[in-house]
Scaffold this motif. Sequence first.
Motif, PDB file in Angstrom:
ATOM      1  N   ARG A  31       1.042  -0.731   0.339  1.00  0.00           N
ATOM      2  CA  ARG A  31      -0.111   0.414  -0.066  1.00  0.00           C
ATOM      3  C   ARG A  31       0.990   0.636   0.169  1.00  0.00           C
ATOM      4  NH1 ARG A  31      -5.835  -0.515   3.539  1.00  0.00           N
ATOM      5  NH2 ARG A  31      -6.333  -3.037   2.130  1.00  0.00           N
ATOM      6  N   THR A  32       1.786   1.321   0.755  1.00  0.00           N
ATOM      7  CA  THR A  32       2.490   2.705   0.677  1.00  0.00           C
ATOM      8  C   THR A  32       3.772   2.542  -0.973  1.00  0.00           C
ATOM      9  OG1 THR A  32       4.565   1.042   1.973  1.00  0.00           O
ATOM     10  CG2 THR A  32       2.929   2.502   3.275  1.00  0.00           C
ATOM     11  N   GLU A  33       4.287   1.682  -1.401  1.00  0.00           N
ATOM     12  CA  GLU A  33       4.179   1.726  -2.260  1.00  0.00           C
ATOM     13  C   GLU A  33       3.513   2.358  -3.402  1.00  0.00           C
ATOM     14  OE1 GLU A  33       7.058   1.181  -6.078  1.00  0.00           O
ATOM     15  OE2 GLU A  33       7.270   1.760  -3.499  1.00  0.00           O
ATOM     16  N   SER A  34       2.341   1.424  -3.238  1.00  0.00           N
ATOM     17  CA  SER A  34       1.336   2.139  -4.392  1.00  0.00           C
ATOM     18  C   SER A  34       1.175   3.446  -4.251  1.00  0.00           C
ATOM     19  CB  SER A  34      -0.310   1.310  -4.491  1.00  0.00           C
ATOM     20  OG  SER A  34      -0.697   1.749  -5.045  1.00  0.00           O
ATOM     21  N   ALA A  35       1.793   3.759  -3.246  1.00  0.00           N
ATOM     22  CA  ALA A  35       0.612   5.225  -2.641  1.00  0.00           C
ATOM     23  C   ALA A  35       1.679   6.218  -3.223  1.00  0.00           C
ATOM     24  CB  ALA A  35       0.148   4.852  -1.444  1.00  0.00           C
ATOM     25  N   GLY A  36       3.354   6.208  -3.582  1.00  0.00           N
ATOM     26  CA  GLY A  36       4.373   6.666  -3.435  1.00  0.00           C
ATOM     27  C   GLY A  36       5.082   7.117  -1.865  1.00  0.00           C
ATOM     28  N   ILE A  37       4.441   6.427  -0.896  1.00  0.00           N
ATOM     29  CA  ILE A  37       4.896   7.029   0.106  1.00  0.00           C
ATOM     30  C   ILE A  37       6.153   6.468   0.455  1.00  0.00           C
ATOM     31  CG2 ILE A  37       4.355   7.070   2.966  1.00  0.00           C
ATOM     32  CD1 ILE A  37       1.629   7.082   1.717  1.00  0.00           C
ATOM     33  N   LEU A  38       6.602   4.834   0.440  1.00  0.00           N
ATOM     34  CA  LEU A  38       7.106   3.991   0.988  1.00  0.00           C
ATOM     35  C   LEU A  38       9.059   4.543   0.509  1.00  0.00           C
ATOM     36  CD1 LEU A  38       7.508   1.053   2.237  1.00  0.00           C
ATOM     37  CD2 LEU A  38       8.377   0.272  -0.418  1.00  0.00           C
ATOM     38  N   LYS A  39       9.116   5.255  -0.601  1.00  0.00           N
ATOM     39  CA  LYS A  39       9.801   6.000  -1.467  1.00  0.00           C
ATOM     40  C   LYS A  39      11.077   6.881   0.070  1.00  0.00           C
ATOM     41  CE  LYS A  39       8.344   8.727  -4.836  1.00  0.00           C
ATOM     42  NZ  LYS A  39       8.320   9.480  -5.621  1.00  0.00           N
ATOM     43  N   TYR A  40       9.584   7.545   0.373  1.00  0.00           N
ATOM     44  CA  TYR A  40      10.212   8.395   1.448  1.00  0.00           C
ATOM     45  C   TYR A  40      10.471   8.122   2.692  1.00  0.00           C
ATOM     46  CZ  TYR A  40       8.170  11.493  -1.559  1.00  0.00           C
ATOM     47  OH  TYR A  40       8.222  12.400  -3.061  1.00  0.00           O
ATOM     48  N   VAL A  41      10.479   7.103   3.124  1.00  0.00           N
ATOM     49  CA  VAL A  41      10.299   5.893   4.250  1.00  0.00           C
ATOM     50  C   VAL A  41      11.482   5.124   4.047  1.00  0.00           C
ATOM     51  CG1 VAL A  41       9.233   4.051   5.775  1.00  0.00           C
ATOM     52  CG2 VAL A  41       7.488   5.705   4.989  1.00  0.00           C
ATOM     53  N   ALA A  42      11.797   4.258   3.298  1.00  0.00           N
ATOM     54  CA  ALA A  42      12.515   3.644   2.560  1.00  0.00           C
ATOM     55  C   ALA A  42      13.979   4.495   2.660  1.00  0.00           C
ATOM     56  CB  ALA A  42      12.551   2.678   1.623  1.00  0.00           C
ATOM     57  N   GLY A  43      13.985   5.501   2.404  1.00  0.00           N
ATOM     58  CA  GLY A  43      15.223   6.214   1.868  1.00  0.00           C
ATOM     59  C   GLY A  43      15.861   6.278   1.183  1.00  0.00           C
ATOM     60  N   LYS A  44      17.074   6.680   0.604  1.00  0.00           N
ATOM     61  CA  LYS A  44      17.673   6.701  -1.202  1.00  0.00           C
ATOM     62  C   LYS A  44      18.137   5.259  -1.107  1.00  0.00           C
ATOM     63  CE  LYS A  44      21.254   9.303  -3.549  1.00  0.00           C
ATOM     64  NZ  LYS A  44      22.651   9.731  -3.526  1.00  0.00           N
TER      65      LYS A  44
END
Length: 344
Positions: A31-44
């Motif tokens: 869900r976080t990947e689909s919403a485009g949020i995971l990249k901010y949580v996971a970092g670079k």
Amino acid sequence: MTSGQYNLARNLLFKLDAEDAHHLSLELLRRTESAGILKYVAGKLPKPQPVECMGLTFPNPVGLAAGLDKEGTTIDALGRLGFGSVEIGTITPKPQPGNPLPRLFRIIEEEAIINRMGFNNVGIDQGVANVRAAKTFRGIVGFNIGKNKITPNANAVDDYLAALRGCWGVADYVTVNISSPNTPGLRDLQAADDTARLLEALKLEQVILTERTGIHMPIALKVAPDMGEEQISELSKVFLEGGLDGLIATNTTISREQVLGKPYAQQAGGLSGKPVTEKSTEVIKAFYSHLGEQIPIIGVGGIMTADDAVEKLDAGAKLIQLYTGFIYHGPPLIHSILNKLAAR
């Protein structure tokens, strides 16, 4: 994501039943990947550290072992966390529910897990559809394949061939699982003669499918840590003579020596995590002494720290895979390993 942040999330998840936490974690990742949020949580994302193995170019040497994303539904999210490869499955030709609940147990003080999942999966056709639906992952995808529980060992080759055909051209490589302790009789296929017959059939089909499609897909075998030097020597001969493309060492152990007296230690199933670290590394060393550079080894089993990963590579592994270490230490473990390797 920092180690502190992951530890907070883990502590909350560990209040839940182990399998419920597993499903919830994957759902949150999707869900976080689909919403485009995971990249901010996971970092670079980590810088590429490409490795050539089995004729494939892996973006980095850290992969996810089979068993976590059994159905291939979370590949994009797992790639976002930094994995260079994801091995889905174990997938069988037909869907099956696996063993009765409960079937997944944590031994937290030993950073270990016992599972007796029993190849619960959606079947090869749905697994292929799920992998085709992945959009952003640019790493390597492996299919870990097994036989259905109701299929007798005498007909096991039929199941492996069906699964191989089913994922041909979708998987980047296939791992043949003959080492899970949770399907009755499966480990009997590790006997040298049985392995030789299975490998011969698989390699013949590999030639046929390559000629038919123009696509070559490497075939690896995954072995157990519970074998002695004689069996390792015999299997090494089979692998070399049979033209095996890669070896994954190791699966879970049936030994309880390292967790005697601990909660859940008496539960049936395969033990993974810190208690299998040394045992897995020794098996890698033993196989490497016979195989050398002729057949690449992917090291898995009890990689809980960056130093554990280095030990696997120094023992002869070309790549490594995480499972239980990822459960206990999360995405920071991926970055820690890659930073350690970059510094080398």
